[in-house]
Design an enzyme around this catalytic site. Sequence first.
Site, PDB file in Angstrom:
ATOM      1  N   SER A 122      37.655  36.605  44.758  1.00 22.03           N
ATOM      2  CA  SER A 122      36.984  37.409  43.748  1.00 22.03           C
ATOM      3  C   SER A 122      36.892  38.867  44.160  1.00 22.03           C
ATOM      4  O   SER A 122      36.875  39.191  45.336  1.00 22.03           O
ATOM      5  CB  SER A 122      35.569  36.887  43.504  1.00 22.03           C
ATOM      6  N   GLU A 144      29.190  35.052  36.049  1.00 20.33           N
ATOM      7  CA  GLU A 144      29.500  36.445  35.684  1.00 20.33           C
ATOM      8  C   GLU A 144      29.399  36.636  34.160  1.00 20.33           C
ATOM      9  O   GLU A 144      28.836  37.625  33.686  1.00 20.33           O
ATOM     10  CB  GLU A 144      30.909  36.750  36.200  1.00 20.33           C
ATOM     11  N   HIS A 149      31.600  30.885  39.707  1.00 18.81           N
ATOM     12  CA  HIS A 149      31.298  32.310  39.934  1.00 18.81           C
ATOM     13  C   HIS A 149      31.604  33.102  38.661  1.00 18.81           C
ATOM     14  O   HIS A 149      30.802  33.903  38.191  1.00 18.81           O
ATOM     15  CB  HIS A 149      32.115  32.839  41.115  1.00 18.81           C
ATOM     16  N   ASN A 150      32.769  32.856  38.090  1.00 19.54           N
ATOM     17  CA  ASN A 150      33.149  33.580  36.874  1.00 19.54           C
ATOM     18  C   ASN A 150      32.251  33.204  35.701  1.00 19.54           C
ATOM     19  O   ASN A 150      31.911  34.049  34.880  1.00 19.54           O
ATOM     20  CB  ASN A 150      34.613  33.298  36.521  1.00 19.54           C
ATOM     21  N   LYS A 161      34.859  29.177  42.625  1.00 20.40           N
ATOM     22  CA  LYS A 161      35.305  30.459  42.070  1.00 20.40           C
ATOM     23  C   LYS A 161      35.169  30.456  40.543  1.00 20.40           C
ATOM     24  O   LYS A 161      34.751  31.441  39.926  1.00 20.40           O
ATOM     25  CB  LYS A 161      36.758  30.745  42.477  1.00 20.40           C
TER      26      LYS A 161
HETATM   27  P1  NBP Z   1      50.265  38.180  37.802  1.00 21.49           P
HETATM   28  O1  NBP Z   1      49.335  37.112  37.442  1.00 21.49           O
HETATM   29  O2  NBP Z   1      50.586  39.202  36.779  1.00 21.49           O
HETATM   30  O3  NBP Z   1      51.639  37.529  38.283  1.00 21.49           O
HETATM   31  C1  NBP Z   1      52.739  38.336  38.670  1.00 21.49           C
HETATM   32  C2  NBP Z   1      53.394  37.745  39.872  1.00 21.49           C
HETATM   33  O4  NBP Z   1      53.799  36.392  39.629  1.00 21.49           O
HETATM   34  C3  NBP Z   1      54.661  38.501  40.228  1.00 21.49           C
HETATM   35  O5  NBP Z   1      54.758  38.531  41.633  1.00 21.49           O
HETATM   36  C4  NBP Z   1      55.742  37.631  39.619  1.00 21.49           C
HETATM   37  O6  NBP Z   1      56.993  37.774  40.221  1.00 21.49           O
HETATM   38  C5  NBP Z   1      55.201  36.279  39.944  1.00 21.49           C
HETATM   39  N1  NBP Z   1      55.827  35.185  39.205  1.00 21.49           N
HETATM   40  C6  NBP Z   1      55.778  34.864  37.906  1.00 21.49           C
HETATM   41 BR1  NBP Z   1      54.907  35.819  36.639  1.00 21.49          BR
HETATM   42  N2  NBP Z   1      56.468  33.774  37.603  1.00 21.49           N
HETATM   43  C7  NBP Z   1      57.002  33.377  38.747  1.00 21.49           C
HETATM   44  C8  NBP Z   1      57.840  32.286  39.087  1.00 21.49           C
HETATM   45  N3  NBP Z   1      58.209  31.388  38.190  1.00 21.49           N
HETATM   46  N4  NBP Z   1      58.235  32.177  40.381  1.00 21.49           N
HETATM   47  C9  NBP Z   1      57.821  33.081  41.286  1.00 21.49           C
HETATM   48  N5  NBP Z   1      57.018  34.114  41.026  1.00 21.49           N
HETATM   49  C10 NBP Z   1      56.618  34.266  39.774  1.00 21.49           C
HETATM   50  O7  NBP Z   1      49.805  38.923  39.138  1.00 21.49           O
HETATM   51  P2  NBP Z   1      48.371  39.468  39.546  1.00 21.49           P
HETATM   52  O8  NBP Z   1      47.705  40.148  38.430  1.00 21.49           O
HETATM   53  O9  NBP Z   1      48.585  40.181  40.823  1.00 21.49           O
HETATM   54  O10 NBP Z   1      47.530  38.136  39.838  1.00 21.49           O
HETATM   55  C11 NBP Z   1      47.920  37.176  40.812  1.00 21.49           C
HETATM   56  C12 NBP Z   1      46.945  36.015  40.786  1.00 21.49           C
HETATM   57  O11 NBP Z   1      45.650  36.511  41.084  1.00 21.49           O
HETATM   58  C13 NBP Z   1      46.825  35.319  39.446  1.00 21.49           C
HETATM   59  O12 NBP Z   1      46.621  33.944  39.646  1.00 21.49           O
HETATM   60  C14 NBP Z   1      45.591  35.913  38.823  1.00 21.49           C
HETATM   61  O13 NBP Z   1      44.923  35.039  37.950  1.00 21.49           O
HETATM   62  C15 NBP Z   1      44.765  36.216  40.026  1.00 21.49           C
HETATM   63  N6  NBP Z   1      43.940  37.404  39.765  1.00 21.49           N
HETATM   64  C16 NBP Z   1      42.752  37.454  40.274  1.00 21.49           C
HETATM   65  C17 NBP Z   1      41.959  38.530  40.075  1.00 21.49           C
HETATM   66  C18 NBP Z   1      40.654  38.528  40.691  1.00 21.49           C
HETATM   67  O14 NBP Z   1      39.798  39.334  40.391  1.00 21.49           O
HETATM   68  N7  NBP Z   1      40.447  37.628  41.591  1.00 21.49           N
HETATM   69  C19 NBP Z   1      42.357  39.630  39.336  1.00 21.49           C
HETATM   70  C20 NBP Z   1      43.576  39.580  38.827  1.00 21.49           C
HETATM   71  C21 NBP Z   1      44.363  38.441  39.049  1.00 21.49           C
HETATM   72  P3  NBP Z   1      58.055  38.854  39.617  1.00 21.49           P
HETATM   73  O15 NBP Z   1      57.685  40.153  40.236  1.00 21.49           O
HETATM   74  O16 NBP Z   1      59.348  38.346  40.108  1.00 21.49           O
HETATM   75  O17 NBP Z   1      57.908  38.833  38.134  1.00 21.49           O
END
Ligand code: NBP
Length: 478
Positions: free
Chosen positions: A128, A190, A186-187, A183
């Site tokens: 988070s 939130e 947590h959301n 987690k």
């Molecule tokens: P995204 O959720 O937008 O995912 C993009 C990434 O996934 C890129 O590296 C992309 O590779 C890869 N990808 C996809 Br799409 N399909 C794929 C596949 N079939 N095989 C391999 N790679 C693949 O990225 P993010 O926004 O950085 O979030 C990452 C994770 O973190 C998610 O689960 C999200 O829910 C979570 N998250 C959490 C928070 C938080 O506050 N904790 C915030 C935002 C996100 P590519 O570059 O080759 O397209």
Amino acid sequence: PSANVGVVGLAVMGANLARNLASREGNRVAVFNRSPERTRALVEAHPEAGFVPAEDVAEFAASLSRPRTAIIMVQAGQATDAVIQDLASVFEPGDIIIDGGNAQYTDTIRREHDMRQRGLHFVGAGISGGEEGALNGPSIMPGGSAESYETVGPIFESIAARAEDGEPCVTHVGTDGAGHFVKMVHNGIEYADMQLIAESYDLLRRVADLSPEEIADVFAKWNEGELESYLIEITAEVLRHVDERTGRPFVDIVLDQAGQKGTGNWTVQAALGLGTPISGIAEAVFARGLSSHPEQRLAGARLEGPSAKIDLEDRDAFVEDVRQALYASKIVAYSQGFDVIRAAARQYGWKIDSGAVAKIWRAGCIIRARFLGRISEAYGADADLVSLITAPFFADATGRAQASWRRVVATAATSGVPAPGFASSLAYYDGLRASRLPAALIQAQRDFFGAHTYRRVDGPGVFHTEWSGDRSETRMGD
Ligand code: NBP
């Protein structure tokens, strides 16, 4: 092999997490992304990180020392499954795959089971704090085997946010889906927190007739007391912000439809399945839903109701009442959140230390707040606490707030300002307090139309009354 940890998926979250890892003493970080351009761009932009880049999964595996430890940060769902399979094909028994994305805990349970069959450790870690947290220190909620935590724990501790007392915001939550479940809750909390803050704002604006700027001052002041939290802090900032283009308060130019990505919804669904009332969180999810139905709201605008403006005898007293209502309702939301965590722990056999969970939410995450320390203390004093609200500190706090809380809910109702979070939290509080609930009548009705039987207050046994016959009572069992 030269890296002790790797990151797969280098979009914003993965890239920031990889940079955070690389900045900590003792870590050498391997990086890999499906599209190699992203890997190259990250390595080029951050030479100081000393990343070990890989262009394919075999090269990535070869760059990691054993037990290999890789954190996946890709889109939740199918993408995560695809990456897990790729890694599993090149990893060896004892290696550790961590999913740091926002996975459904049921997916995590399934994945952990599959990987265990192949001799691999699978850790579902809730992370988070958004982009900023990933880079500078998130709150981390890992679930997995105790054995894998020996390797994963120190790595997470190196990057986690630190609470005021210096403790890293990470704990081994439990096995398989426990981390992602926590987690998710947590959301959910939130969502509730944000809804309660929004209701407070609405009442201060429409009933107390304060301007956004004045309300910003109110929130800034509240942030110095028991409500001190990240969300209260940013609320003051948002309310103070003026739209560049129109010169109007920013809050007035944002379309009043709140979006959602699903974790609040998941929390409520899980709670429904577990039979745990988390009404505060549910109201928050539903309130976002209501906001997002413009066609209904347009039609509803014709419905009658009072005007929100009422003659407040003492505006300052009302502001203080709202503060108390917010605090008490927030206690209910957290109490319900911990209830659903404990219900899931019983269902799935997780040994979750609620006090430790409260502690790791003290920094790094969106719901970070001063009073989490109090929650941790309450569970520390009584690990089997049946309901957080009944812990001495919180029973006292809600007891002191309840008169204000009732006035606010009553004022909201008479002035026609919706306050579903406040109202439902108060109803829950009164439900808990009630020495006798009308559930007796419901059970009698159930026996009437469905022969569902009932128990009596005056002795053991299960009974049924012949409602369509002579209304005699039959003992059906023990
Ligand atoms: P995204 O959720 O937008 O995912 C993009 C990434 O996934 C890129 O590296 C992309 O590779 C890869 N990808 C996809 Br799409 N399909 C794929 C596949 N079939 N095989 C391999 N790679 C693949 O990225 P993010 O926004 O950085 O979030 C990452 C994770 O973190 C998610 O689960 C999200 O829910 C979570 N998250 C959490 C928070 C938080 O506050 N904790 C915030 C935002 C996100 P590519 O570059 O080759 O397209």
